[in-house]
Design a protein around this motif. Structure first.
Motif, PDB file in Angstrom:
ATOM      1  N   PHE A  61       0.842  -1.207   0.000  1.00  0.00           N
ATOM      2  CA  PHE A  61       0.000   0.000   0.000  1.00  0.00           C
ATOM      3  C   PHE A  61       0.875   1.254   0.000  1.00  0.00           C
ATOM      4  CE2 PHE A  61      -2.138   3.482   2.109  1.00  0.00           C
ATOM      5  CZ  PHE A  61      -3.381   3.516   1.495  1.00  0.00           C
ATOM      6  N   ILE A  62       1.927   1.229   0.824  1.00  0.00           N
ATOM      7  CA  ILE A  62       2.820   2.391   0.910  1.00  0.00           C
ATOM      8  C   ILE A  62       3.479   2.654  -0.439  1.00  0.00           C
ATOM      9  CG2 ILE A  62       4.971   3.240   1.941  1.00  0.00           C
ATOM     10  CD1 ILE A  62       4.122   1.772   4.521  1.00  0.00           C
ATOM     11  N   ARG A  63       3.944   1.586  -1.112  1.00  0.00           N
ATOM     12  CA  ARG A  63       4.598   1.766  -2.422  1.00  0.00           C
ATOM     13  C   ARG A  63       3.647   2.407  -3.420  1.00  0.00           C
ATOM     14  NH1 ARG A  63       6.135  -3.555  -1.630  1.00  0.00           N
ATOM     15  NH2 ARG A  63       4.687  -4.241  -3.270  1.00  0.00           N
ATOM     16  N   LYS A  71      -0.196  -0.297  -9.756  1.00  0.00           N
ATOM     17  CA  LYS A  71      -0.453  -1.741  -9.697  1.00  0.00           C
ATOM     18  C   LYS A  71       0.024  -2.430 -10.969  1.00  0.00           C
ATOM     19  CE  LYS A  71      -4.246  -4.969  -8.780  1.00  0.00           C
ATOM     20  NZ  LYS A  71      -5.695  -5.088  -8.476  1.00  0.00           N
ATOM     21  N   SER A  72      -0.250  -1.800 -12.121  1.00  0.00           N
ATOM     22  CA  SER A  72       0.158  -2.417 -13.396  1.00  0.00           C
ATOM     23  C   SER A  72       1.675  -2.423 -13.546  1.00  0.00           C
ATOM     24  CB  SER A  72      -0.479  -1.671 -14.569  1.00  0.00           C
ATOM     25  OG  SER A  72       0.004  -0.324 -14.623  1.00  0.00           O
ATOM     26  N   LEU A  73       2.343  -1.384 -13.012  1.00  0.00           N
ATOM     27  CA  LEU A  73       3.803  -1.348 -13.075  1.00  0.00           C
ATOM     28  C   LEU A  73       4.423  -2.471 -12.241  1.00  0.00           C
ATOM     29  CD1 LEU A  73       4.451   2.493 -12.858  1.00  0.00           C
ATOM     30  CD2 LEU A  73       4.854   0.996 -14.823  1.00  0.00           C
ATOM     31  N   GLU A  74       3.779  -2.845 -11.145  1.00  0.00           N
ATOM     32  CA  GLU A  74       4.282  -3.947 -10.317  1.00  0.00           C
ATOM     33  C   GLU A  74       4.094  -5.289 -11.006  1.00  0.00           C
ATOM     34  OE1 GLU A  74       2.439  -3.759  -6.513  1.00  0.00           O
ATOM     35  OE2 GLU A  74       3.586  -2.019  -5.846  1.00  0.00           O
TER      36      GLU A  74
END
Length: 514
Positions: free
Chosen positions: A477-479, A511-514
């Motif tokens: 969440f923090i990221r 989220k998509s970048l992760e």
């Protein structure tokens, strides 16, 4: 009648084979050598003795542990079989009279002789296993002393062991290292691979150019070989074999790469002295309690980040807290850091009898069962008032719930399957929804707690540690939130001026970048 006589063959010179060992060998109905690759074996053949060896086990099994287990099994099986058959002992041979050929001890010949190089009780794991199994199966075993290879080594290297000496097994070098303060003898350097393992372990104690002396066949005329090399070259020696020992002289204190707790203990004692640090002098067990918890969590964070340098630093900070508490206790006349170390060392040895004694544990479940039984015995075998006793109240709530549930499960109070727990989670969600409709804070708090407790149960069934799972999600969440902040700053926007839809779009990007 002795069922087994365990005989020491000495370091290799036939002249060092004792008369008692000769009597046992000549009077035996069945002789088993741990290995036929030993300089005294030709002398046994000249005596007219017949024997078998365990060299086939060395050639077929993959580890020394497996070899020693198989050797012990073989010797015990042969002793049990021979005891039933009771064949006549071998006839006296050249140069050995009948009275000399009587067995060891009470004059009666043993059924089986198991013969090992050197002394039976010096660096002979198979002997330890045989003695243990013989006791379990009612087999009488005796030791026939032999000249240890250490005696010959002392002569070769002109060592006086009374001045201090550490003797270690090369096959156990990963578990125990020399201190570096005393001369060190590393026995059973079987081959170049073992020599390499020893070298790497010793380089944690000694400088890489520290002198190391390789001794092969100490005391055996015509076969003894001695060479001194820098430590980092010992595995390049191509003539090491089962008769090889490594000797390392003590290292000077300023060169040693090992560290004790003494310097840190001395620093903390100085900080708490009358002329030390005012803050450190003021501290008590109670005032330091938050720091212990904080440092433990910072260690956990370093583990989660998989950062070895950070972990090393945080372990040091946690160790500082332990030393501080020990120093305060020392000043109060209660205990010191040595008592802490001795206590936990004794506990680990006591609670791991499958490692340090003769107990068996085939699985982690066996280990935990033994651990609990030993723990109860330490407390006088007094049954606990509750199966849930002993779970610290100061643990984080998720962690404590997890431990409480595991304790209850040990006595059978548990769900049958994960599917049952999933159904319970859905039930608790519905009850929380009903509590929400009432608007009563107390009821909502209770039902939310029930839901969290059910989720911890589900985590346990899934093999997930709930504290770690929640920590990982919080970090995630923090990221993602930091991504929203960075993107907003990049275009000169303030988060408070952005709509929830705009922030959701950036969240999905993160989220998509992760």
């Amino acid at each position: 009648m002795k069922n087994i006589a365990i005989v020491g063959l000495g370091p290799g010179s036939p002249a060092l084979l004792t008369s008692e060992a000769s009597r046992a060998l000549v009077g035996a109905a069945d002789i088993i050598l741990r290995t036929g690759r030993h300089p005294v074996v030709p002398a046994l053949q000249r005596m007219g003795l017949s024997f078998s060896t365990c060299d086939d086990l060395y050639d077929t099994l993959s580890t020394f542990e497996e070899v020693y287990e198989a050797v012990a099994d073989r010797v015990i099986e042969r002793a049990l079989l021979s005891r039933e058959q009771q064949p006549a002992p071998q006839a006296p041979v050249r140069g050995v009279s009948r009275d000399v050929a009587a067995g060891p001890g009470d004059g009666l010949a043993p059924v089986v002789v198991y013969a090992v190089p050197g002394h039976p009780l010096v660096a002979e794991e198979s002997v330890r296993l045989i003695l243990s199994r013989a006791a379990e199966q009612g087999v009488e075993a005796s030791i026939v002393t032999g000249v240890s290879f250490l005696d010959s080594l002392f002569t070769t290297l002109k060592l006086d062991p009374s001045r201090g000496l550490e003797v270690l097994d090369a096959l156990e070098i990963g578990r125990r290292l020399p201190s570096g303060d005393l001369p060190a003898v590393i026995v059973q350097v079987y081959d170049r691979q073992v020599a390499s393992d020893v070298k790497l372990a010793l380089m944690d104690v000694f400088p890489e150019d520290h002198p190391a002396t390789i001794v092969r066949a100490a005391g055996v005329p015509g076969e003894e070989r001695v060479e001194t090399l820098p430590l980092h070259e010992v595995d390049r020696c191509d003539w090491v074999d089962c008769l090889t020992t490594l000797y390392a002289p003590p290292v000077r204190a300023r060169q040693s790469r090992r560290f004790s707790l003494d310097p840190l203990v001395d620093v903390v004692a100085e900080l708490r002295s009358d002329h030390g640090c005012p803050w450190d002098r003021e501290q008590t067990h109670t005032s330091l309690r938050p720091y212990v918890i904080e440092e433990a969590f910072e260690v956990a964070e370093a583990i989660d980040h998989r950062d070895p340098n950070h972990l090393c630093e945080e372990l040091g900070d946690l160790l500082l807290q332990i030393v501080l508490h020990a120093q305060i206790a020392r000043e109060d006349g209660l205990f010191d850091i040595n008592a802490v170390i001795q206590g936990v060392t004794d506990k680990m040895i006591r609670r791991h009898p499958h490692v340090f004694s003769n107990a068996l544990a085939q699985s982690s479940r066996d280990v935990l069962r033994n651990w609990e039984a030993i723990k109860r015995a330490e407390k006088g075998d007094k049954p606990p008032e509750s199966a849930l006793e002993g779970v610290p109240t100061g643990l984080p709530a998720l962690m404590r719930a997890h431990k409480i549930q595991k304790r209850a499960a040990r006595v059978g109070f548990d769900w049958k399957a994960a599917g049952d727990v999933v159904a319970k989670v859905h039930e608790e969600v519905r009850e929380l929804e009903e509590a929400y409709k009432t608007g009563k804070p107390g009821k909502m708090k209770e039902e939310l707690g029930d839901l969290l407790f059910a989720l911890v149960n589900l985590a346990r069934f899934l093999g997930v540690e709930p504290e770690g799972a929640l920590a990982a999600t919080t970090a995630k969440f923090i990221r993602r939130f930091r991504y929203i902040e960075e993107q907003a700053a990049r275009v000169g926007r303030d988060l408070k001026s952005m709509t929830l839809e705009e922030m959701d779009r950036l969240w999905d990007e993160a989220k998509s970048l992760e």
